[in-house]
Design a protein around this motif. Structure first.
Motif: not given
Length: 154
Positions: A103-109, A122-125, A144-154
């Motif tokens: 998995i290269w991108t994780l997202q959370a809503s 946010l504390k986990c990148g 509303d939701t806040i969309l967050l993402e984390r790139r796990t593989i460059d």
């Protein structure tokens, strides 16, 4: 997480449903429906003996092959075990396992009112991508939701 964990996992999920700031869902699905909607791995639980304190899993964001490495994070901690680092341990383990799974991108809503979950991510990148205004209704109220993402593989 195994099918034998489902009743405890479901119970923790229903706590979030009742609190009203964790999900747009109004009930928990059957094990079969939940199993079908989530990646087979990673699926994690945090235990104290035989008691499940929290759980985390990934679901695909799309059936299109091009998005096969993009997954949505779901993480829940039972109410009386919050604030003890369980969520962070689960999320860090989920990130590590997701990288092994390709998995290269994780997202959370996340609902903006769920400040603890936003802070955890946010504390986990994760980074905030944006706010999705009036994205869906819960009990007749636009949320509303806040969309967050984390790139796990460059």
């Amino acid at each position: 997480m195994t099918p034998a964990d489902w009743e405890q996992v479901r119970s923790i999920y229903l706590e979030g449903v009742r609190e009203g700031n964790s999900t747009f869902e109004t009930d928990a699905p059957s094990w079969e429906a939940w199993d079908e909607a989530h990646h087979k791995t990673p699926r994690l639980v945090m235990r104290a003996g035989d008691r499940v304190l929290g759980w985390a899993a990934l679901s695909p964001v799309s059936k299109r092959r091009v998005y096969s490495g993009v997954a949505e994070v779901t993480i829940y901690v039972t109410q009386n075990a919050r604030g003890k680092g369980i969520g962070r341990a689960l999320l860090e383990a989920l990130i590590e396992e997701s990288e092994r799974a390709g998995i290269w991108t994780l997202q959370a809503s996340i609902f903006p009112e769920n400040v603890a979950s936003i802070d955890l991510h946010l504390k986990c990148g994760f980074r905030e991508v944006g706010k999705r205004e009036r994205i869906a209704m819960l009990h007749g109220v636009w949320r509303d939701t806040i969309l967050l993402e984390r790139r796990t593989i460059d």
